[in-house]
Design a protein around this motif. Structure first.
Motif, PDB file in Angstrom:
ATOM      1  N   ASP A  85       0.823  -1.211   0.000  1.00 12.59           N
ATOM      2  CA  ASP A  85       0.000   0.000   0.000  1.00 12.59           C
ATOM      3  C   ASP A  85       0.857   1.262   0.000  1.00 12.59           C
ATOM      4  O   ASP A  85       2.095   1.217   0.031  1.00 12.59           O
ATOM      5  CB  ASP A  85      -1.025  -0.020   1.133  1.00 12.59           C
ATOM      6  N   CYS A  86       0.169   2.413  -0.045  1.00 13.76           N
ATOM      7  CA  CYS A  86       0.810   3.706  -0.280  1.00 13.76           C
ATOM      8  C   CYS A  86       1.860   4.058   0.763  1.00 13.76           C
ATOM      9  O   CYS A  86       2.827   4.745   0.454  1.00 13.76           O
ATOM     10  CB  CYS A  86      -0.259   4.797  -0.333  1.00 13.76           C
TER      11      CYS A  86
ATOM     12  N   ALA B 100     -11.877   8.978  -3.911  1.00  9.00           N
ATOM     13  CA  ALA B 100     -10.655   8.214  -3.686  1.00  9.00           C
ATOM     14  C   ALA B 100     -10.562   7.786  -2.226  1.00  9.00           C
ATOM     15  O   ALA B 100     -10.782   8.588  -1.329  1.00  9.00           O
ATOM     16  CB  ALA B 100      -9.445   9.059  -4.047  1.00  9.00           C
ATOM     17  N   CYS B 102      -7.647   6.668  -1.114  1.00  4.74           N
ATOM     18  CA  CYS B 102      -6.246   6.896  -0.750  1.00  4.74           C
ATOM     19  C   CYS B 102      -5.935   8.394  -0.728  1.00  4.74           C
ATOM     20  O   CYS B 102      -6.418   9.147  -1.573  1.00  4.74           O
ATOM     21  CB  CYS B 102      -5.328   6.183  -1.737  1.00  4.74           C
ATOM     22  N   THR B 104      -3.388   9.704  -1.679  1.00  2.00           N
ATOM     23  CA  THR B 104      -2.637  10.081  -2.881  1.00  2.00           C
ATOM     24  C   THR B 104      -3.558  10.476  -4.035  1.00  2.00           C
ATOM     25  O   THR B 104      -3.093  10.958  -5.066  1.00  2.00           O
ATOM     26  CB  THR B 104      -1.782   8.894  -3.376  1.00  2.00           C
ATOM     27  N   ASP B 106      -5.466   8.116  -5.447  1.00  5.98           N
ATOM     28  CA  ASP B 106      -5.840   6.847  -6.075  1.00  5.98           C
ATOM     29  C   ASP B 106      -7.121   6.310  -5.449  1.00  5.98           C
ATOM     30  O   ASP B 106      -7.428   6.588  -4.293  1.00  5.98           O
ATOM     31  CB  ASP B 106      -4.729   5.796  -5.887  1.00  5.98           C
ATOM     32  N   ARG B 107      -7.824   5.506  -6.231  1.00  5.36           N
ATOM     33  CA  ARG B 107      -9.060   4.909  -5.717  1.00  5.36           C
ATOM     34  C   ARG B 107      -8.775   4.045  -4.487  1.00  5.36           C
ATOM     35  O   ARG B 107      -9.496   4.090  -3.505  1.00  5.36           O
ATOM     36  CB  ARG B 107      -9.726   4.064  -6.817  1.00  5.36           C
ATOM     37  N   THR B 108      -7.725   3.209  -4.562  1.00  8.81           N
ATOM     38  CA  THR B 108      -7.361   2.378  -3.409  1.00  8.81           C
ATOM     39  C   THR B 108      -5.905   2.634  -3.043  1.00  8.81           C
ATOM     40  O   THR B 108      -5.118   3.122  -3.861  1.00  8.81           O
ATOM     41  CB  THR B 108      -7.543   0.859  -3.671  1.00  8.81           C
ATOM     42  N   CYS B 109      -5.549   2.265  -1.832  1.00 10.26           N
ATOM     43  CA  CYS B 109      -4.178   2.472  -1.362  1.00 10.26           C
ATOM     44  C   CYS B 109      -3.208   1.464  -1.959  1.00 10.26           C
ATOM     45  O   CYS B 109      -1.998   1.558  -1.718  1.00 10.26           O
ATOM     46  CB  CYS B 109      -4.139   2.391   0.159  1.00 10.26           C
ATOM     47  N   ASP B 111      -3.263   0.685  -5.392  1.00  7.57           N
ATOM     48  CA  ASP B 111      -3.243   0.844  -6.853  1.00  7.57           C
ATOM     49  C   ASP B 111      -1.839   0.999  -7.413  1.00  7.57           C
ATOM     50  O   ASP B 111      -1.555   0.553  -8.526  1.00  7.57           O
ATOM     51  CB  ASP B 111      -4.070   2.065  -7.275  1.00  7.57           C
ATOM     52  N   ALA B 112      -0.957   1.659  -6.681  1.00  5.57           N
ATOM     53  CA  ALA B 112       0.362   1.988  -7.224  1.00  5.57           C
ATOM     54  C   ALA B 112       1.450   1.062  -6.712  1.00  5.57           C
ATOM     55  O   ALA B 112       2.635   1.320  -6.933  1.00  5.57           O
ATOM     56  CB  ALA B 112       0.711   3.434  -6.877  1.00  5.57           C
TER      57      ALA B 112
END
Lengths: 135, 135
Positions: A85-86, B100, B102, B104, B106-109, B111-112
């Motif tokens: 996660d982030c 979002a 997240c 950041t 993003d839709r979810t924490c 995604d990245a």
């Protein structure tokens, strides 16, 4: 034979934010249905095994040992993807789960645990409350 | 006016297995798509609020305060159901997420955060490996 690399990729290790016991929670999700199956814990070595073996390995906090899901029960978890996660303190592991994920025999560890909750009105497609309720 | 009940239901509190800080992880999932949005932490009071207010409240470990998701960002989480897992140490909160999840954007924490993983062969409908691969 080449020497196997028994260390977690340093670029991944550098992103992990572990708790005081050196662990991060790993949410396990059935990749196609979206079911949240269970939550386990991983240290660097459990994550390394999970990323390289195609099977999910946890650190068992209660038994103090590595635990490759299904080795005893047959209810294996086959890795489809792993995401961090982030802020680096939680993993999401998408799997193909064989049989029951829960030691109780339930498909997921949450099947028998519904708590009474006040449920919010449904949201509109635009994301505002009230779609299904009176305006 | 009746006095509000400011304690978590004792029958629920008795089932919770909290960590040393008095917290349990709460997996937050979009109720219809199945997306795992994020993981937060709850103490008894955060869970009480989540079960009674229709909105998700966490305990922020970094800020040391209660945090009702969306009060600052507008990205609220509206409770659809809450379940406790088989051994009482993890919550699954299904929500309607506005925008979002997240910080950041993003839709979810997650995604990245994809990590390179060895992916298992697909399982057959009966749960055995090999459906999509050569036998």
């Amino acid at each position: 034979m080449p020497t196997p690399d028994l260390h977690l990729d340093p670029s991944i290790a550098a992103r992990l934010r572990r708790d005081a016991a050196g662990l991060v929670p790993a949410v396990v999700q059935q990749h196609d249905t979206g079911e949240v199956l269970m939550l386990g814990w991983m240290d660097d070595e459990a994550l390394r095994r999970t990323l390289t073996e195609g099977r999910v390995t946890f650190w068992s906090r209660s038994r103090g040992e590595y635990w490759r899901k299904g080795d005893t029960s047959g209810h294996t978890q086959h890795v489809r993807s792993v995401a961090l996660d982030c802020d680096g303190d939680t993993l999401l592991v998408r799997v193909d789960q064989v049989g029951a994920a829960c030691h109780t025999g339930d498909r997921t560890c949450f099947d028998a645990g519904d708590l009474a909750a006040v449920v919010a009105p449904a949201l509109s497609p635009g994301g505002e409350p009230g779609r299904d309720g009176p305006v």
